[in-house]
Design a protein around this motif. Structure first.
Motif, PDB file in Angstrom:
ATOM      1  N   GLU A 212       1.047  -1.153   0.053  1.00  0.00           N
ATOM      2  CA  GLU A 212       0.051  -0.002   0.025  1.00  0.00           C
ATOM      3  C   GLU A 212       0.727   1.181  -0.102  1.00  0.00           C
ATOM      4  O   GLU A 212       1.939   1.235   0.503  1.00  0.00           O
ATOM      5  CB  GLU A 212      -0.957  -0.107   1.349  1.00  0.00           C
ATOM      6  N   LEU A 213       0.394   2.242  -0.618  1.00  0.00           N
ATOM      7  CA  LEU A 213       1.242   3.481  -0.676  1.00  0.00           C
ATOM      8  C   LEU A 213       1.242   4.086   0.867  1.00  0.00           C
ATOM      9  O   LEU A 213       0.255   4.250   1.592  1.00  0.00           O
ATOM     10  CB  LEU A 213       0.388   4.633  -1.484  1.00  0.00           C
ATOM     11  N   GLY A 214       2.211   4.403   1.327  1.00  0.00           N
ATOM     12  CA  GLY A 214       2.502   4.973   2.730  1.00  0.00           C
ATOM     13  C   GLY A 214       2.801   3.827   3.581  1.00  0.00           C
ATOM     14  O   GLY A 214       3.163   3.896   4.743  1.00  0.00           O
ATOM     15  N   ALA A 215       3.107   2.575   3.203  1.00  0.00           N
ATOM     16  CA  ALA A 215       3.405   1.480   4.114  1.00  0.00           C
ATOM     17  C   ALA A 215       4.727   1.681   4.771  1.00  0.00           C
ATOM     18  O   ALA A 215       4.903   1.161   5.752  1.00  0.00           O
ATOM     19  CB  ALA A 215       3.295   0.101   3.304  1.00  0.00           C
ATOM     20  N   HIS A 216       5.611   2.209   4.201  1.00  0.00           N
ATOM     21  CA  HIS A 216       6.872   2.351   4.683  1.00  0.00           C
ATOM     22  C   HIS A 216       7.027   3.251   5.846  1.00  0.00           C
ATOM     23  O   HIS A 216       7.935   3.058   6.790  1.00  0.00           O
ATOM     24  CB  HIS A 216       7.876   2.815   3.570  1.00  0.00           C
ATOM     25  N   HIS A 217       5.807   4.236   5.650  1.00  0.00           N
ATOM     26  CA  HIS A 217       5.825   5.284   6.726  1.00  0.00           C
ATOM     27  C   HIS A 217       5.372   4.921   8.176  1.00  0.00           C
ATOM     28  O   HIS A 217       5.921   5.285   8.965  1.00  0.00           O
ATOM     29  CB  HIS A 217       5.231   6.514   6.198  1.00  0.00           C
ATOM     30  N   VAL A 218       4.735   3.784   8.047  1.00  0.00           N
ATOM     31  CA  VAL A 218       4.097   3.187   9.275  1.00  0.00           C
ATOM     32  C   VAL A 218       5.040   2.367  10.440  1.00  0.00           C
ATOM     33  O   VAL A 218       5.278   1.314   9.508  1.00  0.00           O
ATOM     34  CB  VAL A 218       3.009   2.300   8.740  1.00  0.00           C
ATOM     35  N   MET A 219       5.467   2.956  11.141  1.00  0.00           N
ATOM     36  CA  MET A 219       6.399   2.327  12.086  1.00  0.00           C
ATOM     37  C   MET A 219       5.917   1.991  13.397  1.00  0.00           C
ATOM     38  O   MET A 219       6.491   1.748  14.341  1.00  0.00           O
ATOM     39  CB  MET A 219       7.405   3.449  12.308  1.00  0.00           C
ATOM     40  N   PHE A 220       4.509   1.864  13.345  1.00  0.00           N
ATOM     41  CA  PHE A 220       3.947   1.552  14.842  1.00  0.00           C
ATOM     42  C   PHE A 220       2.893   0.038  14.688  1.00  0.00           C
ATOM     43  O   PHE A 220       2.398   0.010  15.770  1.00  0.00           O
ATOM     44  CB  PHE A 220       3.071   2.771  15.077  1.00  0.00           C
ATOM     45  N   HIS A 221       2.396  -0.407  13.578  1.00  0.00           N
ATOM     46  CA  HIS A 221       1.575  -1.306  13.726  1.00  0.00           C
ATOM     47  C   HIS A 221       2.449  -2.687  13.035  1.00  0.00           C
ATOM     48  O   HIS A 221       3.064  -2.869  11.819  1.00  0.00           O
ATOM     49  CB  HIS A 221       0.716  -0.904  12.462  1.00  0.00           C
ATOM     50  N   PRO A 222       1.996  -3.747  13.701  1.00  0.00           N
ATOM     51  CA  PRO A 222       2.753  -4.897  13.369  1.00  0.00           C
ATOM     52  C   PRO A 222       2.434  -5.507  12.066  1.00  0.00           C
ATOM     53  O   PRO A 222       3.131  -6.513  11.348  1.00  0.00           O
ATOM     54  CB  PRO A 222       2.461  -5.946  14.344  1.00  0.00           C
ATOM     55  N   ASP A 223       1.166  -5.401  11.337  1.00  0.00           N
ATOM     56  CA  ASP A 223       0.889  -5.522   9.888  1.00  0.00           C
ATOM     57  C   ASP A 223       1.770  -5.175   8.896  1.00  0.00           C
ATOM     58  O   ASP A 223       1.587  -5.518   7.721  1.00  0.00           O
ATOM     59  CB  ASP A 223      -0.645  -5.257   9.748  1.00  0.00           C
ATOM     60  N   PHE A 224       2.635  -4.230   9.285  1.00  0.00           N
ATOM     61  CA  PHE A 224       3.344  -3.685   8.259  1.00  0.00           C
ATOM     62  C   PHE A 224       4.778  -4.117   8.663  1.00  0.00           C
ATOM     63  O   PHE A 224       5.912  -3.457   8.008  1.00  0.00           O
ATOM     64  CB  PHE A 224       3.345  -2.036   8.309  1.00  0.00           C
ATOM     65  N   PHE A 225       4.955  -5.028   9.285  1.00  0.00           N
ATOM     66  CA  PHE A 225       6.250  -5.658   9.639  1.00  0.00           C
ATOM     67  C   PHE A 225       6.295  -7.050   9.412  1.00  0.00           C
ATOM     68  O   PHE A 225       5.231  -7.552   9.491  1.00  0.00           O
ATOM     69  CB  PHE A 225       6.960  -5.564  10.864  1.00  0.00           C
ATOM     70  N   ASP A 226       7.295  -7.894   9.127  1.00  0.00           N
ATOM     71  CA  ASP A 226       7.255  -9.393   9.550  1.00  0.00           C
ATOM     72  C   ASP A 226       7.469  -9.369  10.798  1.00  0.00           C
ATOM     73  O   ASP A 226       7.934  -8.505  11.344  1.00  0.00           O
ATOM     74  CB  ASP A 226       8.137 -10.078   8.507  1.00  0.00           C
ATOM     75  N   GLN A 227       7.241 -10.714  11.302  1.00  0.00           N
ATOM     76  CA  GLN A 227       7.385 -10.870  12.910  1.00  0.00           C
ATOM     77  C   GLN A 227       8.654 -10.613  13.518  1.00  0.00           C
ATOM     78  O   GLN A 227       8.760  -9.790  14.372  1.00  0.00           O
ATOM     79  CB  GLN A 227       6.873 -12.143  13.259  1.00  0.00           C
ATOM     80  N   GLU A 228       9.630 -11.008  12.549  1.00  0.00           N
ATOM     81  CA  GLU A 228      11.152 -10.892  13.453  1.00  0.00           C
ATOM     82  C   GLU A 228      11.446  -9.282  13.526  1.00  0.00           C
ATOM     83  O   GLU A 228      11.936  -9.049  14.697  1.00  0.00           O
ATOM     84  CB  GLU A 228      12.035 -11.564  12.204  1.00  0.00           C
ATOM     85  N   LYS A 229      10.978  -8.730  12.333  1.00  0.00           N
ATOM     86  CA  LYS A 229      11.212  -7.335  12.501  1.00  0.00           C
ATOM     87  C   LYS A 229      10.490  -6.445  13.486  1.00  0.00           C
ATOM     88  O   LYS A 229      11.159  -5.436  14.179  1.00  0.00           O
ATOM     89  CB  LYS A 229      11.103  -6.354  11.075  1.00  0.00           C
ATOM     90  N   TRP A 230       9.100  -6.662  13.755  1.00  0.00           N
ATOM     91  CA  TRP A 230       8.446  -6.226  14.714  1.00  0.00           C
ATOM     92  C   TRP A 230       9.008  -6.469  16.006  1.00  0.00           C
ATOM     93  O   TRP A 230       9.243  -5.464  16.729  1.00  0.00           O
ATOM     94  CB  TRP A 230       7.006  -6.601  14.660  1.00  0.00           C
ATOM     95  N   GLN A 231       9.451  -7.648  16.325  1.00  0.00           N
ATOM     96  CA  GLN A 231       9.862  -8.067  17.505  1.00  0.00           C
ATOM     97  C   GLN A 231      11.490  -7.382  17.770  1.00  0.00           C
ATOM     98  O   GLN A 231      11.628  -6.812  18.811  1.00  0.00           O
ATOM     99  CB  GLN A 231      10.199  -9.650  17.797  1.00  0.00           C
ATOM    100  N   ASP A 232      12.195  -7.122  16.735  1.00  0.00           N
ATOM    101  CA  ASP A 232      13.470  -6.348  16.897  1.00  0.00           C
ATOM    102  C   ASP A 232      13.424  -5.042  17.122  1.00  0.00           C
ATOM    103  O   ASP A 232      13.901  -4.254  18.017  1.00  0.00           O
ATOM    104  CB  ASP A 232      14.072  -6.608  15.723  1.00  0.00           C
ATOM    105  N   MET A 233      12.206  -4.377  16.436  1.00  0.00           N
ATOM    106  CA  MET A 233      12.187  -3.127  16.703  1.00  0.00           C
ATOM    107  C   MET A 233      11.533  -2.543  18.304  1.00  0.00           C
ATOM    108  O   MET A 233      12.058  -1.664  19.002  1.00  0.00           O
ATOM    109  CB  MET A 233      11.121  -2.307  15.987  1.00  0.00           C
ATOM    110  N   ILE A 234      10.725  -3.628  18.507  1.00  0.00           N
ATOM    111  CA  ILE A 234      10.086  -3.502  20.158  1.00  0.00           C
ATOM    112  C   ILE A 234      11.252  -3.618  21.200  1.00  0.00           C
ATOM    113  O   ILE A 234      11.465  -2.869  21.952  1.00  0.00           O
ATOM    114  CB  ILE A 234       9.123  -4.541  20.097  1.00  0.00           C
TER     115      ILE A 234
END
Length: 245
Positions: A212-234
């Motif tokens: 989706e357009l704007g998906a790279h800007h989304v840095m707060f929702h797990p649906d816009f990361f793979d699970q490993e990256k989301w856990q890494d950011m948290i």
């Protein structure tokens, strides 16, 4: 990543989470719930114009007053902040006026401090009638409104200009996380303009994004990361916050 930091400091400080332009408060529930499970007392703050009254803040002075009133009601000492995009920008302006009420530290997710093609967009937005609107590019599942009025973009741009006039000051320990493919932000200029000794800047490239357009800007929702990256950011956020308690 540990399950809780309650043993590190009891009680943990309040965590205030601030959303971005045209986001629903509900779309920040996964982030909020994650830090609740880690033992934080969390508060999701609703930005001016994103609650029950959209037209409460046509101008910067109105938005500033509403934001100030909200902060007065929820900020306690000690506290920490996680803020996204426009919310991160508004919080920096509040900090500049209220340095004595600063948090222990803050995490800024894709903060709207420097945007791509800034001068061109500023000229374009200022040339259009305030009552015109543009269909929103925010991903649908995160979107508060289907379109934004020109006056809402003018408010965003006014806040950016005001941040630049305060000499880009960020007075507290800060972690900034930005996707290098962010559709809105100029991460190179941001990193160059904010070489502060107490600031940690991480270029955080996500994988398996929704298309989706704007998906790279989304840095707060797990649906816009793979699970490993989301856990890494948290984990990076946890470590940064707890290192400043």
């Amino acid at each position: 990543m540990t399950n809780s930091y309650k043993s590190f400091r009891s009680p943990l400080p309040k965590l205030i989470i601030i959303h971005g332009l045209n986001n629903t408060i509900e779309s920040f529930s996964p982030l909020n719930d994650t830090f609740k499970r880690l033992g934080f007392e969390t508060h999701l703050m609703t930005l001016p114009g994103h609650g029950s009254e959209r037209f409460e803040a046509h101008h910067f002075k109105d938005a500033q007053e509403i934001f100030n009133n909200k902060m007065e009601k929820i900020h306690d000492a000690p506290y920490v902040v996680i803020a996204f995009s426009y919310g991160a920008l508004l919080f920096q302006l509040w900090l500049d006026s209220n340095p004595q009420k600063a948090p222990l530290c803050q995490v800024l997710l894709a903060p709207a401090l420097y945007i791509k093609k800034w001068h061109l967009l500023n000229l374009l937005i200022n040339s259009l009638p305030r009552s015109f609107f543009i269909f929103s590019q925010t991903p649908k599942i995160l979107r508060r409104y289907n379109h934004l009025y020109i006056w809402e973009y003018l408010l965003l741009f006014e806040c950016i200009k005001r941040f630049h006039t305060i000499n880009n000051k960020i007075p507290v320990p800060t972690l900034i996380l930005v996707d290098p493919k962010d559709e809105l932000l100029d991460s190179k200029i941001m990193k160059k303009k904010l070489p502060l000794p107490h600031l940690k800047f991480i270029i955080f490239e996500k994988k398996s994004l929704r298309k989706e357009l704007g998906a790279h800007h989304v840095m707060f929702h797990p649906d816009f990361f793979d699970q490993e990256k989301w856990q890494d950011m948290i984990a990076k956020i946890e470590i940064f916050i707890t290192s400043h308690l």
